[in-house]
Write a protein that holds these residues in place. Structure first.
Motif, PDB file in Angstrom:
ATOM      1  N   MET A  42       0.665  -1.010  -0.144  1.00 47.97           N
ATOM      2  CA  MET A  42      -0.002   0.003   0.269  1.00 47.97           C
ATOM      3  C   MET A  42       1.019   1.040  -0.395  1.00 47.97           C
ATOM      4  O   MET A  42       1.797   1.142   0.403  1.00 47.97           O
ATOM      5  CB  MET A  42      -0.902  -0.043   1.044  1.00 47.97           C
ATOM      6  N   ALA A  43      -0.492   2.410  -1.007  1.00 47.03           N
ATOM      7  CA  ALA A  43       1.260   3.701  -0.550  1.00 47.03           C
ATOM      8  C   ALA A  43       1.509   4.527   0.608  1.00 47.03           C
ATOM      9  O   ALA A  43       2.963   4.062   0.722  1.00 47.03           O
ATOM     10  CB  ALA A  43       0.817   4.500  -1.735  1.00 47.03           C
ATOM     11  N   PRO A 101      -3.509   3.795   4.678  1.00 43.70           N
ATOM     12  CA  PRO A 101      -5.471   4.160   4.015  1.00 43.70           C
ATOM     13  C   PRO A 101      -6.173   4.910   5.151  1.00 43.70           C
ATOM     14  O   PRO A 101      -5.527   4.828   6.517  1.00 43.70           O
ATOM     15  CB  PRO A 101      -6.079   3.417   4.069  1.00 43.70           C
ATOM     16  N   PRO A 102      -6.988   6.186   5.372  1.00 39.81           N
ATOM     17  CA  PRO A 102      -7.617   6.587   5.975  1.00 39.81           C
ATOM     18  C   PRO A 102      -8.199   5.620   7.176  1.00 39.81           C
ATOM     19  O   PRO A 102      -9.052   4.962   6.405  1.00 39.81           O
ATOM     20  CB  PRO A 102      -8.528   7.684   5.898  1.00 39.81           C
ATOM     21  N   ILE A 103      -8.538   6.267   8.406  1.00 36.89           N
ATOM     22  CA  ILE A 103      -9.996   5.746   9.319  1.00 36.89           C
ATOM     23  C   ILE A 103     -11.499   5.982   8.248  1.00 36.89           C
ATOM     24  O   ILE A 103     -11.217   7.646   8.199  1.00 36.89           O
ATOM     25  CB  ILE A 103      -9.736   5.743  10.433  1.00 36.89           C
ATOM     26  N   GLY A 136      -7.669  13.669   9.802  1.00 34.97           N
ATOM     27  CA  GLY A 136      -7.398  12.704   8.484  1.00 34.97           C
ATOM     28  C   GLY A 136      -8.078  11.839   8.146  1.00 34.97           C
ATOM     29  O   GLY A 136      -8.267  11.082   7.680  1.00 34.97           O
ATOM     30  N   MET A 137      -9.374  11.228   9.151  1.00 35.43           N
ATOM     31  CA  MET A 137     -10.482  10.652   8.670  1.00 35.43           C
ATOM     32  C   MET A 137     -11.004  10.970   7.686  1.00 35.43           C
ATOM     33  O   MET A 137     -11.330  12.056   7.440  1.00 35.43           O
ATOM     34  CB  MET A 137     -10.899  10.137  10.054  1.00 35.43           C
ATOM     35  N   ALA A 151      -2.416  -5.799   7.441  1.00 42.99           N
ATOM     36  CA  ALA A 151      -3.073  -5.631   5.871  1.00 42.99           C
ATOM     37  C   ALA A 151      -4.472  -6.430   5.959  1.00 42.99           C
ATOM     38  O   ALA A 151      -4.643  -6.364   4.962  1.00 42.99           O
ATOM     39  CB  ALA A 151      -1.958  -6.056   4.666  1.00 42.99           C
ATOM     40  N   SER A 152      -5.226  -6.125   7.168  1.00 47.77           N
ATOM     41  CA  SER A 152      -6.555  -6.693   6.598  1.00 47.77           C
ATOM     42  C   SER A 152      -7.302  -5.557   6.894  1.00 47.77           C
ATOM     43  O   SER A 152      -7.203  -4.129   6.779  1.00 47.77           O
ATOM     44  CB  SER A 152      -6.552  -7.366   7.507  1.00 47.77           C
TER      45      SER A 152
END
Lengths: 322, 141
Positions: free
Chosen positions: B1-2, B5-7, B34-35, B140-141
């Protein structure tokens, strides 16, 4: 976990999870998309765009209602801006569509643009493919409120709905290049407001000018008045959307467009990958660092430095891509 | 993953409770942390909120409750989430919740209750700690 068979059977949780993976750039997203892709191409892909504040989400809401009344299943991808400072976003589009939350025939997914320009998120088109593979007959994508040159959505959909509203200073804006050059179906929302008649005739004029500059066009974009908050106009918009779809099928454009779209997406993805890869490789080279120092010290201008580096990388003279 | 990821969180109002000031303040605080915050709109049934949570594949469902109804609506939402395959989503509640109602809500599947006057920073810290613990439990889930 393999969710592709469940997605193809229309399982909502499985489809939603694959979209999340695609959005988060989790490798499982692309693994799944590879297997779903052969099952796509059936849905009518519709872009809904227009300036901020014209009521795009409310118009999507009445479009959903009208399609559902005709027995078609509807998927929606609704994009809202992401804060460039925090990466956070408030995704509020679905509030206007929430009366469909209990309807099994409607799937609505909100998406933050996450830094992508052009009114869509990077994963918007992938999400549309997933909804297509799930069996939704119509897949709508609602863009961020757009300006005049942020129209990626046009190349990614069969039909573009351009929404306007009275009182936006349309007299000049409507005739300007950009927005008015796109739109297969035009909607004037908030048609109960003051100035609606003037706005209608301004858009008619702009459409007429468009006809003059493209005399061979076989589709004349209809203009529909709507008052989405009162539930008025959805039937007429969907009539126009169905007519456009029939037109695309009659002229062979439905398939031709899909082929162009596949190529467009391929080139864009390849370009993103190539650019990132090239920059990664170029910027760690010793000679690149030396050039950057020269640029910082103002001994060399950025164009000359880039040309030197691109010659060293043997990719030829660096002309900015248009 | 880059990048991380946001929540993603769904903020929901159930039933006839139309007090939106608290939920609006929290939405902005979470966005600034940041969500990605999705708002359900008002007058939602537990079924609508469960459907929305699953379609949006959020990590967290936050219910704002200021005018009772929570003893009926919230356990029903928890049950519907489990039935519809969203049992992995964190369910939190904020608002006016009497002390004596808390054990029953926690028993029904609510992970955390923030009462009136809770600091938005505490809510953010709680969610970030939950996300970090999840990443350790299932990479990674």
């Amino acid at each position: 976990m393999d969710r592709a068979p469940a997605v193809l059977q229309g399982d909502v949780g499985a489809g939603a999870r694959v979209i999340r993976w695609l959005e988060d750039e989790d490798p499982r997203g692309r693994e799944h998309l590879a297997r779903l892709y052969p099952h796509t191409g059936r849905a009518h892909l519709i872009g809904v765009t227009g300036p901020a504040g014209v009521g795009k989400s409310s118009v999507v809401d009445i479009i959903i209602t009208a399609y559902r009344a005709r027995g078609l299943k509807v998927g929606v991808v609704a994009v809202d801006p992401t804060s460039p400072f925090t990466g956070g976003a408030i995704l509020g589009d679905r509030v206007r569509m929430q009366r469909h939350a209990a309807d099994d025939g409607v799937f609505i997914r909100s998406m933050g643009a996450r830094g992508q320009m052009g009114g869509l998120a990077r994963a918007s088109f992938d999400a549309m493919l997933v909804l297509d593979a799930m069996g939704y007959d119509v897949v709508l994508v609602e863009t961020v409120g757009v300006g005049q040159d942020e129209l990626e959505v046009v190349s990614l959909t069969h039909t573009t709905v351009l929404i306007s509203a009275p009182g936006l200073g349309d007299e000049v804006q409507a005739i300007k290049a950009g927005l008015m050059e796109v739109g297969d179906v035009l909607v004037l929302n908030k048609a109960d407001r003051d100035g609606a008649h003037q706005a209608m005739s301004q858009i008619e004029l702009a459409l007429h000018l468009r006809e003059i500059s493209a005399p061979d066009a076989t589709w004349r974009p209809p203009l529909v008045a709507a008052t989405a908050t009162r539930g008025e106009g959805g039937e007429a918009i969907v009539d126009a959307l169905q007519a456009h779809r029939a037109h695309l099928e009659d002229t062979g454009e439905f398939a031709a467009q899909a082929a162009r779209r596949a190529y467009h997406v391929f080139v864009r993805v390849l370009g993103d990958v190539a650019r990132a890869r090239l920059l990664d490789e170029a910027l760690i080279r010793a000679d690149a660092r030396a050039l950057i120092d020269e640029v910082r010290a103002r001994r060399l201008d950025p164009h000359a430095a880039a040309a030197t580096l691109s010659a060293a990388l043997r990719i030829g003279a660096l002309e900015p891509l248009s | 993953m880059a990048k991380t990821p946001p929540i993603r969180i769904l903020l929901a109002k159930l039933g006839l409770d139309t007090h939106t000031v608290g939920v609006t303040v929290i939405a902005h605080a979470l966005r600034d942390a940041g969500m990605e915050v999705i708002f359900s709109g008002l007058k939602q049934t537990p079924e609508m909120v469960a459907n929305t949570a699953i379609q949006e594949d959020v990590d967290v469902v936050g219910v704002s409750s200021l005018s009772a109804g929570h003893m009926r609506n919230i356990p029903m939402l928890a049950r519907l989430l489990r039935e519809k395959g969203g049992g992995d989503k964190l369910l939190i509640v904020g608002g006016v919740i009497p002390e004596e109602d808390m054990p029953m809500l926690l028993e029904a599947g609510v992970s955390k209750i923030f009462t009136m006057g809770a600091d938005t920073r505490d809510i953010i810290a709680y969610l970030q700690a939950w996300r970090a613990a999840q990443a350790v439990a299932a990479p990674a889930s």
